[in-house]
Design a protein around this motif. Structure first.
Motif, PDB file in Angstrom:
ATOM      1  N   ILE A 192       0.845  -1.195   0.000  1.00 26.71           N
ATOM      2  CA  ILE A 192       0.000   0.000   0.000  1.00 26.71           C
ATOM      3  C   ILE A 192       0.883   1.249   0.000  1.00 26.71           C
ATOM      4  O   ILE A 192       0.670   2.184  -0.770  1.00 26.71           O
ATOM      5  CB  ILE A 192      -0.953   0.002   1.229  1.00 26.71           C
ATOM      6  CG1 ILE A 192      -2.002  -1.107   1.091  1.00 26.71           C
ATOM      7  CG2 ILE A 192      -1.635   1.370   1.386  1.00 26.71           C
ATOM      8  CD1 ILE A 192      -2.883  -1.302   2.331  1.00 26.71           C
ATOM      9  N   HIS A 193       1.926   1.229   0.849  1.00 26.95           N
ATOM     10  CA  HIS A 193       2.826   2.388   0.907  1.00 26.95           C
ATOM     11  C   HIS A 193       3.504   2.631  -0.437  1.00 26.95           C
ATOM     12  O   HIS A 193       3.587   3.759  -0.906  1.00 26.95           O
ATOM     13  CB  HIS A 193       3.890   2.174   1.984  1.00 26.95           C
ATOM     14  CG  HIS A 193       3.345   2.301   3.372  1.00 26.95           C
ATOM     15  ND1 HIS A 193       3.994   1.797   4.468  1.00 26.95           N
ATOM     16  CD2 HIS A 193       2.211   2.874   3.843  1.00 26.95           C
ATOM     17  CE1 HIS A 193       3.286   2.055   5.565  1.00 26.95           C
ATOM     18  NE2 HIS A 193       2.196   2.702   5.200  1.00 26.95           N
ATOM     19  N   SER A 194       3.975   1.554  -1.051  1.00 27.41           N
ATOM     20  CA  SER A 194       4.679   1.704  -2.326  1.00 27.41           C
ATOM     21  C   SER A 194       3.746   2.228  -3.400  1.00 27.41           C
ATOM     22  O   SER A 194       4.105   3.075  -4.214  1.00 27.41           O
ATOM     23  CB  SER A 194       5.248   0.368  -2.787  1.00 27.41           C
ATOM     24  OG  SER A 194       6.107  -0.142  -1.816  1.00 27.41           O
ATOM     25  N   LYS A 195       2.522   1.711  -3.407  1.00 31.08           N
ATOM     26  CA  LYS A 195       1.544   2.122  -4.406  1.00 31.08           C
ATOM     27  C   LYS A 195       1.253   3.620  -4.274  1.00 31.08           C
ATOM     28  O   LYS A 195       1.269   4.354  -5.252  1.00 31.08           O
ATOM     29  CB  LYS A 195       0.262   1.322  -4.197  1.00 31.08           C
ATOM     30  CG  LYS A 195      -0.832   1.621  -5.191  1.00 31.08           C
ATOM     31  CD  LYS A 195      -2.040   0.753  -4.893  1.00 31.08           C
ATOM     32  CE  LYS A 195      -3.120   1.010  -5.933  1.00 31.08           C
ATOM     33  NZ  LYS A 195      -4.317   0.225  -5.662  1.00 31.08           N
ATOM     34  N   LEU A 196       1.034   4.052  -3.025  1.00 32.51           N
ATOM     35  CA  LEU A 196       0.725   5.466  -2.817  1.00 32.51           C
ATOM     36  C   LEU A 196       1.942   6.321  -3.114  1.00 32.51           C
ATOM     37  O   LEU A 196       1.836   7.381  -3.731  1.00 32.51           O
ATOM     38  CB  LEU A 196       0.243   5.695  -1.383  1.00 32.51           C
ATOM     39  CG  LEU A 196      -1.114   5.076  -1.081  1.00 32.51           C
ATOM     40  CD1 LEU A 196      -1.479   5.232   0.381  1.00 32.51           C
ATOM     41  CD2 LEU A 196      -2.190   5.711  -1.959  1.00 32.51           C
ATOM     42  N   ALA A 197       3.118   5.860  -2.686  1.00 31.73           N
ATOM     43  CA  ALA A 197       4.325   6.642  -2.916  1.00 31.73           C
ATOM     44  C   ALA A 197       4.583   6.778  -4.408  1.00 31.73           C
ATOM     45  O   ALA A 197       4.940   7.843  -4.899  1.00 31.73           O
ATOM     46  CB  ALA A 197       5.506   5.967  -2.231  1.00 31.73           C
ATOM     47  N   LYS A 198       4.380   5.689  -5.145  1.00 34.04           N
ATOM     48  CA  LYS A 198       4.642   5.719  -6.580  1.00 34.04           C
ATOM     49  C   LYS A 198       3.667   6.654  -7.281  1.00 34.04           C
ATOM     50  O   LYS A 198       4.046   7.468  -8.108  1.00 34.04           O
ATOM     51  CB  LYS A 198       4.512   4.308  -7.150  1.00 34.04           C
ATOM     52  CG  LYS A 198       4.830   4.218  -8.630  1.00 34.04           C
ATOM     53  CD  LYS A 198       4.997   2.784  -9.045  1.00 34.04           C
ATOM     54  CE  LYS A 198       3.721   2.005  -8.853  1.00 34.04           C
ATOM     55  NZ  LYS A 198       2.830   2.048 -10.012  1.00 34.04           N
ATOM     56  N   ASN A 199       2.398   6.527  -6.877  1.00 33.21           N
ATOM     57  CA  ASN A 199       1.405   7.374  -7.530  1.00 33.21           C
ATOM     58  C   ASN A 199       1.608   8.845  -7.200  1.00 33.21           C
ATOM     59  O   ASN A 199       1.345   9.718  -8.000  1.00 33.21           O
ATOM     60  CB  ASN A 199      -0.006   6.941  -7.117  1.00 33.21           C
ATOM     61  CG  ASN A 199      -0.376   5.617  -7.766  1.00 33.21           C
ATOM     62  OD1 ASN A 199       0.211   5.254  -8.783  1.00 33.21           O
ATOM     63  ND2 ASN A 199      -1.303   4.901  -7.184  1.00 33.21           N
ATOM     64  N   LEU A 200       2.055   9.103  -5.972  1.00 33.52           N
ATOM     65  CA  LEU A 200       2.293  10.484  -5.574  1.00 33.52           C
ATOM     66  C   LEU A 200       3.551  11.043  -6.207  1.00 33.52           C
ATOM     67  O   LEU A 200       3.709  12.247  -6.337  1.00 33.52           O
ATOM     68  CB  LEU A 200       2.463  10.559  -4.053  1.00 33.52           C
ATOM     69  CG  LEU A 200       1.186  10.615  -3.237  1.00 33.52           C
ATOM     70  CD1 LEU A 200       1.543  10.534  -1.767  1.00 33.52           C
ATOM     71  CD2 LEU A 200       0.443  11.897  -3.541  1.00 33.52           C
ATOM     72  N   GLY A 201       4.489  10.138  -6.557  1.00 33.14           N
ATOM     73  CA  GLY A 201       5.764  10.580  -7.076  1.00 33.14           C
ATOM     74  C   GLY A 201       6.563  11.335  -6.028  1.00 33.14           C
ATOM     75  O   GLY A 201       7.409  12.162  -6.332  1.00 33.14           O
ATOM     76  N   SER A 202       6.297  11.049  -4.759  1.00 34.71           N
ATOM     77  CA  SER A 202       6.966  11.783  -3.686  1.00 34.71           C
ATOM     78  C   SER A 202       8.442  11.419  -3.632  1.00 34.71           C
ATOM     79  O   SER A 202       8.812  10.260  -3.531  1.00 34.71           O
ATOM     80  CB  SER A 202       6.290  11.450  -2.360  1.00 34.71           C
ATOM     81  OG  SER A 202       7.203  11.629  -1.309  1.00 34.71           O
ATOM     82  N   VAL A 203       9.290  12.414  -3.695  1.00 32.63           N
ATOM     83  CA  VAL A 203      10.736  12.184  -3.678  1.00 32.63           C
ATOM     84  C   VAL A 203      11.144  11.533  -2.363  1.00 32.63           C
ATOM     85  O   VAL A 203      11.894  10.571  -2.329  1.00 32.63           O
ATOM     86  CB  VAL A 203      11.482  13.524  -3.861  1.00 32.63           C
ATOM     87  CG1 VAL A 203      12.988  13.307  -3.757  1.00 32.63           C
ATOM     88  CG2 VAL A 203      11.113  14.132  -5.202  1.00 32.63           C
ATOM     89  N   ASN A 204      10.595  12.033  -1.263  1.00 30.01           N
ATOM     90  CA  ASN A 204      10.952  11.515   0.056  1.00 30.01           C
ATOM     91  C   ASN A 204      10.699  10.037   0.186  1.00 30.01           C
ATOM     92  O   ASN A 204      11.503   9.305   0.728  1.00 30.01           O
ATOM     93  CB  ASN A 204      10.118  12.218   1.129  1.00 30.01           C
ATOM     94  CG  ASN A 204      10.752  13.527   1.505  1.00 30.01           C
ATOM     95  OD1 ASN A 204      11.971  13.592   1.652  1.00 30.01           O
ATOM     96  ND2 ASN A 204       9.941  14.552   1.630  1.00 30.01           N
ATOM     97  N   VAL A 205       9.561   9.608  -0.272  1.00 24.39           N
ATOM     98  CA  VAL A 205       9.194   8.223  -0.048  1.00 24.39           C
ATOM     99  C   VAL A 205       9.760   7.344  -1.155  1.00 24.39           C
ATOM    100  O   VAL A 205      10.061   6.178  -0.949  1.00 24.39           O
ATOM    101  CB  VAL A 205       7.656   8.104   0.048  1.00 24.39           C
ATOM    102  CG1 VAL A 205       7.261   6.738   0.564  1.00 24.39           C
ATOM    103  CG2 VAL A 205       7.102   9.176   0.967  1.00 24.39           C
TER     104      VAL A 205
END
Ligand code: NAG
Length: 480
Positions: A103-116
């Motif tokens: 779930i974290h990876s999916k959200l991080a990828k979709n957000l394109g967040s540099v931090n995550v």
């Protein structure tokens, strides 16, 4: 011929990956004072009984459009899994971590967040990852086809499409309890064509582009633990209860299915995408459903649809949307208390990564700084009890061997709109045995990862999802 030539390539699962990586919890000390507000628990009640005792009066079940909710591995389940196939607590918690990371990876990828995104795992994701099954799942039974065949499905607020294993299982079906659904024995089955809008909608519902086989739309969904289902996208008559029937319900007729589905027939998708069950039945139920998860696997709860009079004692907060995770139900937690005392945690830390409620995650994941504050307060109020060794992701465990009753601090969550939700005693502790009873919360590895309100903490609450008004309600003592 088309099906035979195209399916084997399309139905291959080689691009599905498992991505697991280590968590590093930051162990920062918080502060709290001892308080009198506590639950007194009989130690013997911490372990589930081996017989099924449903509640004498289940409020949810006297309504129509209600299904009985059962824990997949408990004595109330009819799935008769072989003992060797029932996962251990350590395996359940490991799979739970896989679901959370996914779930974290999916959200991080979709957000394109540099931090995550700088985390290793994000780089290893398949091009289009779907959602996740996990392990601590709850099941319901509904009918499909004409004549109707009963199917036992995992229900999951974290994914969208509903699917079941289907004959002739062109590539692979795992062992399930119910007879495998046979489209050729149903007079109401039809395939969805590749050119239909429903087929195109699979892109957002599954995260994968649909395939096409002899002009039949082919869906594929993979879950974070490397489970997957691939097959024909189809329409069928779905019977919820004898007086609640839906024609032309869109579902996946799985021809290649593998993974951790136990002996269930598939999955019921309760997410927010337009192919989810709540969206497809919105004309009747207005995207409203609620469930109560039982206090233990030896009891039962309910899943009901529509708004036939929710009790006045349901307290509502707002639902939000997580950017990049539109299928998930977003929530806003603003504070927590232990033993009646609010923890000194800043709402901005709680809000940093966003938050969701999920029926399929077992253990609530908090931002690491919030978790360490909670843990300190809990340990301080539990300091008369000897500690035990940690269990997987659970690092605060006790040995209750010498006690017949114990006193544990109450824990509450506070939501937007002034809603306090007290966690039931059954949602505070996770017991493997009397000598290893653990605080059932864990920390994320990063304060920017999404907070997940898991199913252990939801036990005995009626949780009401209102996707039309965008509200989420809670009622204590919800299963009875
Ligand atoms: C559905 O499509 C598949 C693949 O094209 C085909 O094998 C099957 O016979 C079709 N079923 C019906 C009822 O049309």
């Amino acid at each position: 011929m088309g099906a035979i030539t195209i399916l084997p390539t399309f139905l291959s699962a080689n691009k599905l990956l498992v991505f697991v990586y280590l968590i590093v919890l930051s162990l920062k000390e918080g502060y709290a004072t001892a308080e009198a507000e506590s639950h007194t628990i009989h130690v013997a009640s911490l372990l589930p009984s081996s017989v099924c005792t449903p509640p004498a009066t289940a409020k949810g079940l006297d309504k129509k459009s209600s299904l009985q909710v059962i824990h997949k591995h408990g004595p109330c389940s009819q799935l008769h899994e072989e003992k060797a196939n029932i996962p251990t607590h350590a395996q359940i918690l490991h799979l739970d971590e896989v679901r959370v990371k996914s779930i974290h990876s999916k959200l991080a990828k979709n957000l394109g967040s540099v931090n995550v995104m700088k985390k290793d795992a994000a780089a290893n994701l398949p091009a289009k990852d779907g959602s996740v099954v996990g392990s601590g799942n709850y099941i319901v039974t509904m009918g499909l086809g004409t004549p109707k065949k009963d199917l036992t499905l995992i229900f999951d607020t974290g994914s969208d499409i509903t699917w079941t294993q289907c004959q002739p299982c062109l590539r692979s079906c795992y062992k399930q309890q119910d007879p495998i659904f046979s489209p050729s024995s149903s007079s109401t089955y039809s395939n969805v064509s590749c050119s239909s809008a429903a087929c195109t909608s699979l892109n957002s519902a599954t995260g994968n582009s649909p395939g096409c086989s002899s002009s039949t739309c082919v869906y594929g969904i993979q879950y974070g633990d490397s489970s997957f289902s691939i097959g024909f996208f189809a329409k069928e008559k779905l019977t919820l209860t004898s007086n609640t029937v839906f024609d032309n319900f869109l579902f996946g007729c799985g021809q290649n299915n593998q993974g951790l589905f136990g002996r269930t027939a598939g999955l019921l998708g309760l997410g927010r995408n337009k192919l989810s069950f709540p969206s497809q039945t919105a004309i009747k139920f207005k995207k409203i459903f609620s469930y109560c998860l039982p206090s233990s696997p030896s009891s039962t709860g309910f899943l009901k649809f529509g708004n036939d009079g929710h009790s006045k004692s349901v307290k509502f907060t707002t639902l939000s949307t997580i950017p990049g995770g539109e299928s998930f139900y977003g929530i806003t937690i603003i504070a927590m208390s232990v033993g009646g005392k609010k923890l000194s945690i800043s709402p901005s830390v709680l809000a940093a990564g966003g938050a969701i409620i999920d029926s399929g995650t077992v253990i609530t994941r908090l931002p690491p700084t919030t978790y360490s504050t909670l843990r300190s307060a809990f340990r301080k109020q539990m300091n008369q009890y000897p500690m035990a060794k940690p269990l997987s992701i659970l690092d605060t465990c006790y040995d209750f061997n010498k006690y017949s009753t114990v006193s544990i601090p109450k824990i509450s969550l506070f939501f937007e709109k002034g809603v306090e939700v007290p966690i039931d005693a059954s949602g505070i502790l996770y017991a493997t045995s009397i000598s290893q009873v653990c605080l059932a919360f864990a920390g994320n590895s990063n304060d920017l990862d999404v907070l997940i309100l898991g199913n252990t903490q939801q036990k005995t609450l009626e949780v009401v999802y209102d996707g039309t008004r965008q509200m989420l309600g809670f009622r204590t003592g919800g299963c009875t």
